[in-house]
Design a protein around this motif. Structure first.
Motif, PDB file in Angstrom:
ATOM      1  N   ASP A 153      36.054  49.132  37.112  1.00  0.00           N
ATOM      2  CA  ASP A 153      36.172  47.982  37.242  1.00  0.00           C
ATOM      3  C   ASP A 153      37.817  47.682  36.503  1.00  0.00           C
ATOM      4  O   ASP A 153      36.696  47.787  34.966  1.00  0.00           O
ATOM      5  CB  ASP A 153      35.020  46.607  37.111  1.00  0.00           C
ATOM      6  CG  ASP A 153      35.923  45.332  37.451  1.00  0.00           C
ATOM      7  OD1 ASP A 153      37.138  45.316  37.449  1.00  0.00           O
ATOM      8  OD2 ASP A 153      35.768  44.031  37.095  1.00  0.00           O
TER       9      ASP A 153
ATOM     10  N   CYS B 201      37.365  53.376  31.042  1.00  0.00           N
ATOM     11  CA  CYS B 201      38.173  53.084  31.857  1.00  0.00           C
ATOM     12  C   CYS B 201      39.558  53.762  31.251  1.00  0.00           C
ATOM     13  O   CYS B 201      40.230  54.471  31.133  1.00  0.00           O
ATOM     14  CB  CYS B 201      38.228  51.799  31.981  1.00  0.00           C
ATOM     15  SG  CYS B 201      37.381  50.811  33.128  1.00  0.00           S
TER      16      CYS B 201
ATOM     17  N   ALA C 124      34.446  49.581  29.696  1.00  0.00           N
ATOM     18  CA  ALA C 124      35.738  50.200  29.046  1.00  0.00           C
ATOM     19  C   ALA C 124      36.217  50.801  28.689  1.00  0.00           C
ATOM     20  O   ALA C 124      37.438  51.490  29.038  1.00  0.00           O
ATOM     21  CB  ALA C 124      36.009  48.458  28.262  1.00  0.00           C
TER      22      ALA C 124
ATOM     23  N   TRP D  43      45.888  40.758  32.251  1.00  0.00           N
ATOM     24  CA  TRP D  43      43.448  41.286  33.065  1.00  0.00           C
ATOM     25  C   TRP D  43      43.960  42.499  32.052  1.00  0.00           C
ATOM     26  O   TRP D  43      45.080  43.572  32.326  1.00  0.00           O
ATOM     27  CB  TRP D  43      43.243  40.442  33.791  1.00  0.00           C
ATOM     28  CG  TRP D  43      44.058  39.198  34.026  1.00  0.00           C
ATOM     29  CD1 TRP D  43      44.580  38.732  35.283  1.00  0.00           C
ATOM     30  CD2 TRP D  43      43.174  37.567  33.675  1.00  0.00           C
ATOM     31  NE1 TRP D  43      44.618  36.787  35.677  1.00  0.00           N
ATOM     32  CE2 TRP D  43      43.198  36.772  34.149  1.00  0.00           C
ATOM     33  CE3 TRP D  43      41.816  38.364  32.978  1.00  0.00           C
ATOM     34  CZ2 TRP D  43      43.160  35.697  34.155  1.00  0.00           C
ATOM     35  CZ3 TRP D  43      41.026  36.680  32.636  1.00  0.00           C
ATOM     36  CH2 TRP D  43      41.928  35.568  33.031  1.00  0.00           C
ATOM     37  N   GLY D  44      42.890  42.836  32.733  1.00  0.00           N
ATOM     38  CA  GLY D  44      41.785  44.340  32.348  1.00  0.00           C
ATOM     39  C   GLY D  44      42.737  45.162  31.398  1.00  0.00           C
ATOM     40  O   GLY D  44      43.106  44.776  30.968  1.00  0.00           O
TER      41      GLY D  44
ATOM     42  N   ILE E 212      39.634  45.153  35.891  1.00  0.00           N
ATOM     43  CA  ILE E 212      40.691  44.381  35.813  1.00  0.00           C
ATOM     44  C   ILE E 212      39.579  43.245  34.435  1.00  0.00           C
ATOM     45  O   ILE E 212      40.592  42.848  34.151  1.00  0.00           O
ATOM     46  CB  ILE E 212      40.254  44.358  36.804  1.00  0.00           C
ATOM     47  CG1 ILE E 212      41.455  44.532  37.827  1.00  0.00           C
ATOM     48  CG2 ILE E 212      40.829  42.310  36.882  1.00  0.00           C
ATOM     49  CD1 ILE E 212      42.867  45.301  37.107  1.00  0.00           C
ATOM     50  N   ASP E 213      38.376  43.736  34.437  1.00  0.00           N
ATOM     51  CA  ASP E 213      37.328  42.815  33.950  1.00  0.00           C
ATOM     52  C   ASP E 213      36.059  43.905  34.214  1.00  0.00           C
ATOM     53  O   ASP E 213      34.310  43.403  34.469  1.00  0.00           O
ATOM     54  CB  ASP E 213      36.885  41.466  35.076  1.00  0.00           C
ATOM     55  CG  ASP E 213      36.528  40.923  34.206  1.00  0.00           C
ATOM     56  OD1 ASP E 213      36.547  40.764  32.556  1.00  0.00           O
ATOM     57  OD2 ASP E 213      35.231  39.793  34.438  1.00  0.00           O
ATOM     58  N   PRO E 214      36.423  44.707  32.863  1.00  0.00           N
ATOM     59  CA  PRO E 214      34.816  45.813  32.398  1.00  0.00           C
ATOM     60  C   PRO E 214      34.619  46.005  31.728  1.00  0.00           C
ATOM     61  O   PRO E 214      34.478  44.760  30.810  1.00  0.00           O
ATOM     62  CB  PRO E 214      36.075  47.108  31.929  1.00  0.00           C
ATOM     63  CG  PRO E 214      37.231  46.569  31.363  1.00  0.00           C
ATOM     64  CD  PRO E 214      37.633  45.603  32.794  1.00  0.00           C
ATOM     65  N   ALA E 215      32.858  45.437  32.238  1.00  0.00           N
ATOM     66  CA  ALA E 215      31.600  45.250  31.159  1.00  0.00           C
ATOM     67  C   ALA E 215      32.175  46.346  30.021  1.00  0.00           C
ATOM     68  O   ALA E 215      33.219  47.389  30.511  1.00  0.00           O
ATOM     69  CB  ALA E 215      30.896  44.992  31.221  1.00  0.00           C
TER      70      ALA E 215
ATOM     71  N   ASP F 162      43.749  46.683  26.237  1.00  0.00           N
ATOM     72  CA  ASP F 162      43.000  46.271  27.352  1.00  0.00           C
ATOM     73  C   ASP F 162      44.302  45.119  27.006  1.00  0.00           C
ATOM     74  O   ASP F 162      44.919  44.937  26.489  1.00  0.00           O
ATOM     75  CB  ASP F 162      41.538  45.795  26.775  1.00  0.00           C
ATOM     76  CG  ASP F 162      40.964  45.687  24.989  1.00  0.00           C
ATOM     77  OD1 ASP F 162      42.882  45.234  24.430  1.00  0.00           O
ATOM     78  OD2 ASP F 162      40.096  45.489  24.300  1.00  0.00           O
ATOM     79  N   SER F 163      44.079  43.286  26.742  1.00  0.00           N
ATOM     80  CA  SER F 163      44.812  42.786  26.934  1.00  0.00           C
ATOM     81  C   SER F 163      44.825  42.047  25.581  1.00  0.00           C
ATOM     82  O   SER F 163      46.364  41.518  25.236  1.00  0.00           O
ATOM     83  CB  SER F 163      44.542  41.265  27.396  1.00  0.00           C
ATOM     84  OG  SER F 163      43.023  40.588  26.907  1.00  0.00           O
TER      85      SER F 163
END
Length: 139
Positions: free
Chosen positions: A21, A33, A30, A57-58, A23-26, A64-65
């Protein structure tokens, strides 16, 4: 409205990791990612597009953002913002989207607003308890 997906995205390393994920990784995801982004052949293009779009996002291009917001501030890119969905008056009025869904939402909003204004302008004058109209306030 059909959006054309940029050709460079087909080369993105994240496309080979659909279970991850971005877009909204734990927090643990992250780091994975970022590792995928680190080896991505289109990392810079991905980050540039996210910065130009103000993506809120993401993880894009390994950032990250919050990191993108900091970079945007230092480099003159727009700050990441959450834009309302298509088909809303807010997206039309505040964000300048002129797609057919946003124009339709704006038209509906304006018709309702005008109806409310017209009804308020033609409302009956207030009346006294005896049912007589008051043209002037009681002294």
């Amino acid at each position: 409205m059909t959006r054309q997906i940029p050709r460079w995205r087909s080369q993105a390393a994240c496309r080979r990791r659909p279970g991850l994920d971005f877009i909204d990784p734990a927090p643990a995801d992250a780091e994975q990612c970022r590792a995928v982004c680190g080896a991505c052949p289109v990392r810079e293009r991905c980050l540039a597009e996210a910065l130009a779009a103000g993506e809120p996002w993401g993880i894009w291009g390994g950032l990250d953002s919050d990191q993108r917001a900091d970079l945007a501030e230092r480099t003159g890119y727009p700050e990441p913002v959450i834009v309302p969905a298509h088909g809303t008056n807010t997206r039309y009025a505040k964000h300048g989207c002129r797609c057919s869904a946003c124009r339709s939402a704006h038209t509906s909003y304006e018709r309702a607003r005008r109806r409310r204004h017209t009804i308020a302008a033609h409302a009956e004058p207030s009346s006294t308890p005896a049912g007589q109209y008051m043209l002037f306030p009681a002294a």
